[in-house]
Scaffold this motif. Structure first.
Motif, PDB file in Angstrom:
ATOM      1  N   ILE A 106      42.769  44.357  39.436  1.00 30.78           N
ATOM      2  CA  ILE A 106      43.992  44.865  40.168  1.00 30.78           C
ATOM      3  C   ILE A 106      44.509  46.451  40.181  1.00 30.78           C
ATOM      4  N   VAL A 107      44.383  47.272  39.637  1.00 33.25           N
ATOM      5  CA  VAL A 107      44.575  48.353  39.138  1.00 33.25           C
ATOM      6  C   VAL A 107      44.051  49.255  40.010  1.00 33.25           C
ATOM      7  N   ALA A 108      42.675  48.748  39.926  1.00 31.33           N
ATOM      8  CA  ALA A 108      41.785  49.757  40.830  1.00 31.33           C
ATOM      9  C   ALA A 108      41.931  49.860  42.877  1.00 31.33           C
ATOM     10  N   ALA A 109      41.772  48.243  42.656  1.00 29.28           N
ATOM     11  CA  ALA A 109      41.986  47.912  44.263  1.00 29.28           C
ATOM     12  C   ALA A 109      43.575  48.814  44.173  1.00 29.28           C
ATOM     13  N   ASN A 110      44.553  48.602  44.254  1.00 22.19           N
ATOM     14  CA  ASN A 110      45.679  48.882  44.703  1.00 22.19           C
ATOM     15  C   ASN A 110      45.784  50.313  44.925  1.00 22.19           C
ATOM     16  N   LEU A 111      45.572  50.999  43.746  1.00 21.41           N
ATOM     17  CA  LEU A 111      45.466  52.202  43.592  1.00 21.41           C
ATOM     18  C   LEU A 111      44.393  52.781  44.422  1.00 21.41           C
ATOM     19  N   PHE A 112      43.041  52.444  44.587  1.00 24.67           N
ATOM     20  CA  PHE A 112      42.057  53.749  45.687  1.00 24.67           C
ATOM     21  C   PHE A 112      41.305  52.320  46.692  1.00 24.67           C
ATOM     22  N   ASP A 113      41.286  51.350  46.762  1.00 25.09           N
ATOM     23  CA  ASP A 113      40.798  50.122  47.708  1.00 25.09           C
ATOM     24  C   ASP A 113      41.695  49.981  48.814  1.00 25.09           C
ATOM     25  N   ASN A 114      43.100  50.566  48.750  1.00 24.90           N
ATOM     26  CA  ASN A 114      43.700  49.731  49.872  1.00 24.90           C
ATOM     27  C   ASN A 114      43.730  48.519  49.605  1.00 24.90           C
ATOM     28  N   ASP A 115      44.147  47.735  48.703  1.00 27.47           N
ATOM     29  CA  ASP A 115      44.454  46.265  48.197  1.00 27.47           C
ATOM     30  C   ASP A 115      45.217  46.119  47.745  1.00 27.47           C
ATOM     31  N   SER A 116      46.058  45.281  48.438  1.00 23.34           N
ATOM     32  CA  SER A 116      47.226  44.948  47.703  1.00 23.34           C
ATOM     33  C   SER A 116      46.821  43.331  46.842  1.00 23.34           C
ATOM     34  N   ARG A 117      46.523  43.810  45.578  1.00 24.43           N
ATOM     35  CA  ARG A 117      45.726  42.492  44.926  1.00 24.43           C
ATOM     36  C   ARG A 117      46.863  42.373  43.806  1.00 24.43           C
ATOM     37  N   LYS A 118      47.580  41.584  43.571  1.00 28.76           N
ATOM     38  CA  LYS A 118      48.565  40.990  42.560  1.00 28.76           C
ATOM     39  C   LYS A 118      48.034  40.582  40.677  1.00 28.76           C
ATOM     40  N   VAL A 119      48.789  40.405  40.091  1.00 27.95           N
ATOM     41  CA  VAL A 119      48.588  39.465  39.090  1.00 27.95           C
ATOM     42  C   VAL A 119      48.725  37.914  39.658  1.00 27.95           C
ATOM     43  N   SER A 120      49.832  37.509  39.847  1.00 22.63           N
ATOM     44  CA  SER A 120      50.377  35.829  40.343  1.00 22.63           C
ATOM     45  C   SER A 120      49.084  35.667  41.493  1.00 22.63           C
ATOM     46  N   ASP A 121      47.841  36.216  41.683  1.00 23.40           N
ATOM     47  CA  ASP A 121      46.742  35.343  42.060  1.00 23.40           C
ATOM     48  C   ASP A 121      45.651  35.012  41.033  1.00 23.40           C
ATOM     49  N   ARG A 122      46.283  35.140  40.254  1.00 24.33           N
ATOM     50  CA  ARG A 122      45.214  35.003  39.269  1.00 24.33           C
ATOM     51  C   ARG A 122      45.674  33.485  38.549  1.00 24.33           C
ATOM     52  N   ILE A 123      44.322  32.637  38.362  1.00 24.97           N
ATOM     53  CA  ILE A 123      44.518  31.150  38.136  1.00 24.97           C
ATOM     54  C   ILE A 123      43.976  31.018  37.071  1.00 24.97           C
ATOM     55  N   LEU A 124      44.894  30.362  36.535  1.00 30.96           N
ATOM     56  CA  LEU A 124      44.558  30.464  34.381  1.00 30.96           C
ATOM     57  C   LEU A 124      43.529  30.109  34.550  1.00 30.96           C
ATOM     58  N   ASN A 125      42.725  30.654  33.628  1.00 27.62           N
ATOM     59  CA  ASN A 125      41.454  29.534  33.186  1.00 27.62           C
ATOM     60  C   ASN A 125      40.766  30.368  31.319  1.00 27.62           C
ATOM     61  N   TYR A 126      40.113  28.999  30.708  1.00 28.44           N
ATOM     62  CA  TYR A 126      39.561  30.252  29.719  1.00 28.44           C
ATOM     63  C   TYR A 126      38.476  28.685  28.931  1.00 28.44           C
ATOM     64  N   ALA A 127      38.236  29.698  28.165  1.00 32.97           N
ATOM     65  CA  ALA A 127      37.463  29.073  27.449  1.00 32.97           C
ATOM     66  C   ALA A 127      37.524  28.539  25.949  1.00 32.97           C
ATOM     67  N   LEU A 128      37.317  27.669  24.912  1.00 35.83           N
ATOM     68  CA  LEU A 128      37.423  27.582  23.306  1.00 35.83           C
ATOM     69  C   LEU A 128      36.202  27.243  22.919  1.00 35.83           C
ATOM     70  N   TYR A 129      35.742  28.513  22.310  1.00 36.74           N
ATOM     71  CA  TYR A 129      33.921  28.183  22.343  1.00 36.74           C
ATOM     72  C   TYR A 129      34.084  27.166  20.485  1.00 36.74           C
ATOM     73  N   THR A 130      34.927  26.505  20.244  1.00 30.81           N
ATOM     74  CA  THR A 130      33.957  25.084  19.884  1.00 30.81           C
ATOM     75  C   THR A 130      33.060  24.180  20.379  1.00 30.81           C
ATOM     76  N   ASP A 131      32.058  23.510  19.832  1.00 23.03           N
ATOM     77  CA  ASP A 131      30.823  23.252  19.555  1.00 23.03           C
ATOM     78  C   ASP A 131      31.410  21.213  20.075  1.00 23.03           C
ATOM     79  N   PRO A 132      31.631  20.774  21.028  1.00 19.33           N
ATOM     80  CA  PRO A 132      31.128  21.040  22.394  1.00 19.33           C
ATOM     81  C   PRO A 132      32.423  21.862  22.902  1.00 19.33           C
ATOM     82  N   SER A 133      32.581  23.074  23.539  1.00 21.47           N
ATOM     83  CA  SER A 133      33.429  23.833  24.097  1.00 21.47           C
ATOM     84  C   SER A 133      34.703  23.332  24.798  1.00 21.47           C
TER      85      SER A 133
END
Length: 459
Positions: free
Chosen positions: A325-352
């Motif tokens: 996000i920071v690099a896109a805004n600074l160097f790529d003229n690409d206005s990316r932002k944190v709010s575009d992000r979709i929550l996702n994660y994994a807990l690595y028990t077995d099964p996950s």
């Protein structure tokens, strides 16, 4: 080198975001400094993802070996875990990763590496040892550290970093905290041969999850012999020789638990208390994280905060996305932002346990017209063939827009499978893209279209 040096950019910390940020700045022609006080690679490489998942893999091998007869494979009854060898394998992987990060940074043109603790002396000045560095652009990537309640600080406790150094399997490991770290280490050491008791002050483990998700995972872990003490608050701890006793405030069960080892997994706090931020105009929020806007700018122009220290993710993948996000805004003229992000994660028990987007409990509280798709892993052919039938798949859909709102997979390979759902959500396409797709048989993924073809209103 002189005691005072001027750079175009300074990166503090080499966790998941820092090295990429430093490399990008240097490759853009900026004279860049990167500062690391301890081990290159941050938490993920040294005390997080890399070492823990290496040890989780060893624990799974032991578990599968014990189940050999279930598959017609006669291995023998006495499966032993040599923790010293497990640690050696883990250490080799960590060493390769850490050295790889350091060598990458030291070999990058326009980039100077400093070892030492960085402290701000002004909005754009940083002191490292006896050297003062100045730059118009500063990127803070200092991460987080374990939080240990005062009640437990008077005994020989371990954090997630300390427990990785054990070379002998604990006889009875007491774990305080029933969330990600506690559950992964709990199952891991149970499979290594330890007696495990997990203490959680909440009504259920991993309280952020839907109640049926938490209960199902707890039942799976209990089947492996892990004991849970829910609704139990640790009020003190004492030690006598090699025995540690934790005293509880609880409504059910014994008020004390005695074991040989104690792991404290009660959360983490940002590394902001020793950065010299009091000498700057950089603001913290009420939880002591560095306050940032949607593009990760702090309250000081030209200063950004990335990774765990900003409180906007606390995952390796979100930290790297912070860099993007920071690099896109600074160097790529690409206005990316944190709010575009979709929550996702994994807990690595077995099964996950993997999750994206909205939780079911959130959906019930919303005013949306929600459909839900659900299937037990025990109804999936590939899961049965592999002898991995515990868990479920759950998908939430907005009935009006036909967009997928969220999903949870507790089951074998769920941490990989869930990305097919996540990608459709990022593409902002209707669920029918997947429901009409033809997936390969026999796989776990082939049931994703089937689940989406059998949606029902959320009661």
């Amino acid at each position: 080198m002189s005691d005072n040096q001027t750079f175009d950019a300074i990166v503090i910390g080499t966790g998941q975001a820092g090295p990429s940020m430093a490399s990008r700045c240097a490759n853009e022609g900026l004279k860049t400094a990167v500062i690391e006080k301890d081990k290159f690679g941050g938490t993920c490489v040294n005390t997080g993802c890399t070492p823990t998942k290496a040890m989780v893999a060893s624990a799974r091998v032991a578990h599968v070996a014990r189940r050999g007869n279930d598959f017609g494979v006669e291995i023998g009854d006495d499966i032993k875990v040599n923790l010293k060898k497990v640690k050696a394998r883990k250490d080799k992987l960590v060493k390769n990763s850490t050295e790889g990060v350091e060598n990458w940074l030291r070999e990058t043109k326009n980039l100077t590496v400093f070892k030492g603790h960085a402290r701000f002396t002004g909005n754009h000045t940083v002191q490292v040892g006896n050297q003062t560095l100045t730059a118009e652009k500063i990127f803070i990537n200092t991460g987080a550290k374990p939080f240990v309640p005062p009640a437990l600080q008077h005994v020989n406790y371990m954090t997630n970093a300390d427990i990785l150094e054990l070379e002998k399997v604990p006889e009875h490991l007491i774990i305080v905290g029933g969330s990600y770290i506690g559950l992964e280490f709990g199952q891991m050491f149970r499979r290594f041969g330890s007696e495990i008791t997990i203490i959680e002050q909440g009504d259920e483990i991993i309280g952020r999850e839907d109640s049926n998700t938490s209960e199902t995972l707890r039942n799976i872990l209990e089947e492996e012999g892990i004991r849970f003490r829910l609704q139990s608050e640790c009020i003190s701890a004492t030690q006598k020789g090699s025995q540690i006793t934790v005293n509880l405030k609880c409504s059910n069960g014994t008020p004390t638990i005695t074991g040989t080892h104690l792991l404290v997994a009660t959360g983490r706090r940002p590394n902001t208390d020793d950065l010299g931020l009091e000498h700057t105009d950089i603001k913290l929020n009420d939880r002591k994280y560095i306050a940032t806007d949607d593009t990760l700018k702090t309250s000081v122009d030209g200063v950004w905060a990335l990774g765990d220290v900003n409180g906007k993710g606390a995952f390796t993948h979100t930290a790297y996305n912070d860099f993007e996000i920071v690099a896109a805004n600074l160097f790529d003229n690409d206005s990316r932002k944190v709010s575009d992000r979709i929550l996702n994660y994994a807990l690595y028990t077995d099964p996950s346990l993997s999750h994206v987007g909205m939780y079911e409990q959130e959906a019930r509280q919303s005013d949306k017209n929600i459909w839900i798709g659900y299937r037990e892993m025990s109804r999936i052919a590939r899961a049965k063939e592999r002898g991995e039938t515990k868990g479920f798949i759950k998908i939430l859909v907005d009935a009006d827009t036909k967009k997928i709102l969220g999903a949870t997979i507790l089951g074998i390979d769920g941490d990989e499978i869930i990305h097919s759902i996540l990608d459709i959500m990022y593409a902002d396409q209707p669920y029918t893209i997947i429901s009409r797709a033809v997936h390969t048989h026999p796989t776990i993924s082939e049931l994703i279209p089937t689940i989406l073809q059998n949606l029902k209103p959320l009661d």
